[in-house]
Structure formats: structure tokens, C-alpha cells
Design a protein around this motif. Structure first.
Motif, PDB file in Angstrom:
ATOM      1  N   THR A  87      13.684 103.775  28.201  1.00 10.08           N
ATOM      2  CA  THR A  87      12.839 104.900  27.790  1.00 10.08           C
ATOM      3  C   THR A  87      11.726 104.418  26.873  1.00 10.08           C
ATOM      4  OG1 THR A  87      14.665 106.475  27.985  1.00 10.08           O
ATOM      5  CG2 THR A  87      12.797 107.128  26.618  1.00 10.08           C
ATOM      6  N   GLN A  88      12.076 103.605  25.900  1.00 15.95           N
ATOM      7  CA  GLN A  88      11.063 103.071  24.986  1.00 15.95           C
ATOM      8  C   GLN A  88      10.072 102.177  25.726  1.00 15.95           C
ATOM      9  OE1 GLN A  88      10.697 104.133  21.825  1.00 15.95           O
ATOM     10  NE2 GLN A  88      12.376 105.513  22.405  1.00 15.95           N
ATOM     11  N   ALA A  89      10.570 101.407  26.696  1.00 13.50           N
ATOM     12  CA  ALA A  89       9.688 100.521  27.462  1.00 13.50           C
ATOM     13  C   ALA A  89       8.719 101.303  28.342  1.00 13.50           C
ATOM     14  CB  ALA A  89      10.525  99.579  28.316  1.00 13.50           C
ATOM     15  N   ASP A 118      21.271 105.681  37.289  1.00 13.55           N
ATOM     16  CA  ASP A 118      21.428 106.669  36.223  1.00 13.55           C
ATOM     17  C   ASP A 118      20.535 106.335  35.029  1.00 13.55           C
ATOM     18  OD1 ASP A 118      23.300 107.934  37.797  1.00 13.55           O
ATOM     19  OD2 ASP A 118      25.034 107.114  36.731  1.00 13.55           O
ATOM     20  N   SER A 119      20.483 105.061  34.677  1.00 10.31           N
ATOM     21  CA  SER A 119      19.678 104.633  33.539  1.00 10.31           C
ATOM     22  C   SER A 119      18.190 104.840  33.805  1.00 10.31           C
ATOM     23  CB  SER A 119      19.961 103.157  33.247  1.00 10.31           C
ATOM     24  OG  SER A 119      19.107 102.659  32.250  1.00 10.31           O
ATOM     25  N   LEU A 124      13.038 107.687  33.007  1.00 11.70           N
ATOM     26  CA  LEU A 124      11.826 108.281  33.576  1.00 11.70           C
ATOM     27  C   LEU A 124      11.709 109.753  33.190  1.00 11.70           C
ATOM     28  CD1 LEU A 124      11.820 106.685  37.147  1.00 11.70           C
ATOM     29  CD2 LEU A 124      10.255 106.165  35.259  1.00 11.70           C
ATOM     30  N   ARG A 125      12.834 110.433  33.187  1.00 10.58           N
ATOM     31  CA  ARG A 125      12.825 111.849  32.813  1.00 10.58           C
ATOM     32  C   ARG A 125      12.358 112.014  31.367  1.00 10.58           C
ATOM     33  NH1 ARG A 125      17.700 112.613  33.933  1.00 10.58           N
ATOM     34  NH2 ARG A 125      17.469 113.118  36.133  1.00 10.58           N
ATOM     35  N   ALA A 126      12.745 111.088  30.507  1.00  5.21           N
ATOM     36  CA  ALA A 126      12.373 111.179  29.096  1.00  5.21           C
ATOM     37  C   ALA A 126      10.950 110.689  28.836  1.00  5.21           C
ATOM     38  CB  ALA A 126      13.362 110.372  28.251  1.00  5.21           C
ATOM     39  N   LEU A 161      13.264 113.846  40.872  1.00  6.26           N
ATOM     40  CA  LEU A 161      12.589 113.978  39.583  1.00  6.26           C
ATOM     41  C   LEU A 161      11.210 114.612  39.765  1.00  6.26           C
ATOM     42  CD1 LEU A 161      13.401 110.499  37.991  1.00  6.26           C
ATOM     43  CD2 LEU A 161      14.610 112.662  37.653  1.00  6.26           C
ATOM     44  N   PRO A 162      10.734 115.356  38.778  1.00 10.98           N
ATOM     45  CA  PRO A 162       9.418 116.007  38.880  1.00 10.98           C
ATOM     46  C   PRO A 162       8.289 115.050  38.510  1.00 10.98           C
ATOM     47  CG  PRO A 162      10.448 116.622  36.821  1.00 10.98           C
ATOM     48  CD  PRO A 162      11.453 115.759  37.547  1.00 10.98           C
TER      49      PRO A 162
END
Length: 317
Positions: A87-89, A118-119, A124-126, A161-162
Motif C-alpha cells: 500500500t505504501q509502495a 489478497d495482498s 490497490l483498494r487502499a 476492483l473499481p
């Protein structure tokens, strides 16, 4: 650039869903690339850098990022199973390239791939990048379970995912002949799991895959699109043997590995669960792993002989 025009014209679109996305012009451009230390990710990064585009190299440890930092890349440290680090990357990136790590000897039901899926989906969602390009494969749409079903699972998860998603499905990698350099040079043989050896199949160079990925990720689109990629011509194992003959200056021929020997051979090499790999090879040989429409694939430019030349040179002529 001719390649961009080709992609625009021949792009195979599965579906397109209008989405609200922040206009690219208001964002700081940044392309985050996973798998950058491999052939495809490296080729993609070099193409983007050559075009003057900023790149964030996502690597497993700082040592692997040094060469990319020296080229002017941002460097982020994350493993594909670590959703928080990913997420940070991904944060602040205009677009993200997902290259799932290969698992050639998976546990039943592909738990290793599922952990990555899952990861990646969580990250990507975040992070909410404007665009995502995911390296998938020919055969990701196959119904039969096989080694490539790991990519089917990734495609399914990311398509939900959107976000604007490109699924890049390359053909069989020509670079797989790296395993044959020693036997071609020494015994004048390449051992082929693809049979019959005279049947030509879609194949593509990793360098072409990286270059096309670099073009795709700079484009603007909405929804999910599928891009199928192969090399400039279809290639048989006999053609690969002929390429070795040309490069080595000695006769080389392709010899099929009998189907009934596969399981024992793979287990002798340390595999615990060879069935998915065997079913994948069956899929290529039986024709149920294939592109549906050759006319809709885009074509790379690198020939089998060029790939063989590079591999032979890399091992010493």
C-alpha cells in the motif's frame, strides 16, 4: 510510436465501466513497478526511463534497488505478500504494474498465489492508483485447472476492483529456451515438452512484453481491457532448434519428452505437486491453452533467433 498505434487499433476490450478518476494532469506522474528485477519488469522500467518517465522500483530488499536508484528511480521496499508495505509502495502512483511472482510447484488450490492476490487487491483498494496493468498469460481464460489458473484467480480478483485495469496476456515466453542452451551446445539437442515438435505456437520475447507493458501503462482507459501479445511469427520447437543451429553453427534438433515420463522426471527434479504443470503443458499440446483469435493479438518485434543469440552469448559462445 508505431507500437502505441497498433495497441490502440487492435486492443481487445472485454468490458468498459465508466469510473470517476482524478484527471492525470492534476496528479504527479509516477509509475510503480513490481517485478522490476526480472526480465519483463526490467525491460518495462528501461523503456519508461528512456521515455523520460518517472519510475518507482518496488523491490524485496534495498540491495536489489540500488541499481534502479542509480538510474534515478524512486525505490520502495515491499514483498508481494505484505499488503501494508505494498500500500505504501503504491501510494501516490499514477499507475501500477503488477507482476505476480511465479510459483512453479504450488500447493493444492494455489495458496501461495492466493496470498499474493489478497495482498495486492488490498493494497490497490487502499492506494487507489488511476490505472493498473497486470501481467497475466495466454490461457488465463482456460476452464480446465492447470498451473496458469493462478493467473485466472488474479484476473478475477483485480477485475472486481473499481479501477482501470489492463490484463496483459503474453504467449509462451521464448526466453524459456535458456534451459536448452547447455544441451544444444553439448549434445545438439533441445528437449521439448511441446509436441509435436513441428507445430508452431504463439511465443514472445520477455523484452517485447516489457516494452508493450510500458506503452500500455502510459495510456488512458476505463474499465477492464484484455491485451493479448505474441511475437512477430509463430514458433515451433523445430524452429527453436533451427535457431540454435544458426547461432551455434552446428546441427541441433528438437526431441519430444514422452508424456508418460513427465511426472517421474518432475518429481526427480524436486517437484512435490507436478500435476498443475503437466496439465498446463497438456493445454498447450491439446490446444485448450491458446489465443481465441490470432487476428486480435498484437505482435512484438523480437525473433526467436535474436533471443537465442542473446542467451548463447550470455553463457559464452
Amino acid at each position: 510510436m508505431a507500437l502505441t498505434a497498433t495497441v490502440d487499433v487492435e486492443l481487445k476490450i472485454r468490458h468498459s465501466v465508466p469510473q470517476r478518476r482524478e484527471p492525470t494532469k492534476w496528479r504527479r506522474i509516477m509509475y510503480a513497478i513490481t517485478g522490476i528485477t526480472g526480465k519483463v519488469g526490467g525491460a518495462m522500467a528501461r523503456a519508461l526511463l528512456a521515455a523520460g518517465q518517472p519510475v518507482r522500483a518496488i523491490v524485496r530488499d534495498a540491495t536489489k534497488g540500488r541499481q534502479w536508484a542509480a538510474l534515478g528511480c524512486d525505490v520502495a521496499i515491499a514483498t508481494m505478500e505484505d499488503a501494508e508495505a505494498l500500500t505504501q509502495a503504491f501510494k501516490g502512483a499514477t499507475a501500477v504494474f503488477i507482476l505476480p511472482p511465479p510459483v512453479f510447484d504450488p500447493e493444492p488450490f494455489y495458496p501461495e498465489a492466493q496470498a499474493v492476490i489478497d495482498s495486492v487487491a488490498t493494497a490497490l483498494r487502499a492506494a487507489k492508483p488511476a490505472r493498473v496493468v497486470c501481467l497475466s498469460t495466454v490461457g488465463a481464460d482456460a476452464v480446465q485447472d492447470n498451473l496458469l489458473s493462478q493467473h485466472t484467480k488474479m484476473e478475477t480478483a483485480l477485475s472486481a476492483l473499481p479501477l482501470a485495469l489492463t490484463l496483459l496476456r503474453p504467449a509462451w515466453f521464448l526466453d524459456n529456451v535458456a534451459w536448452d542452451v547447455s544441451s544444444a551446445r553439448g549434445a545438439g539437442l533441445i528437449h521439448s515438452f511441446l509436441a509435436p515438435t513441428g507445430r508452431a505456437l504463439p511465443m514472445v520475447a520477455a523484452e517485447d512484453v516489457g516494452r508493450v507493458a510500458a506503452t500500455l501503462i502510459q495510456q488512458d482507459w476505463s474499465g477492464t481491457r484484455i491485451v493479448e501479445l505474441e511475437g512477430p511469427e509463430r514458433v515451433s520447437p523445430d524452429d527453436l532448434a533451427a535457431a540454435f543451429t544458426t547461432v551455434l553453427g552446428k546441427p541441433v534438433r528438437a526431441v519430444p519428452v514422452p508424456r508418460e515420463t513427465w511426472e517421474a522426471l518432475f518429481r526427480s527434479q524436486g517437484m512435490r505437486n507436478p500435476q498443475p504443470r503437466m496439465r498446463m503443458l497438456d493445454g498447450f499440446n491439446e490446444g485448450w491453452i491458446a489465443f481465441a483469435d490470432e487476428a486480435r493479438t498484437i505482435k512484438g518485434t523480437i525473433s526467436a533467433t535474436t533471443v537465442v543469440q542473446a542467451l548463447v552469448a550470455g553463457e559464452g559462445a
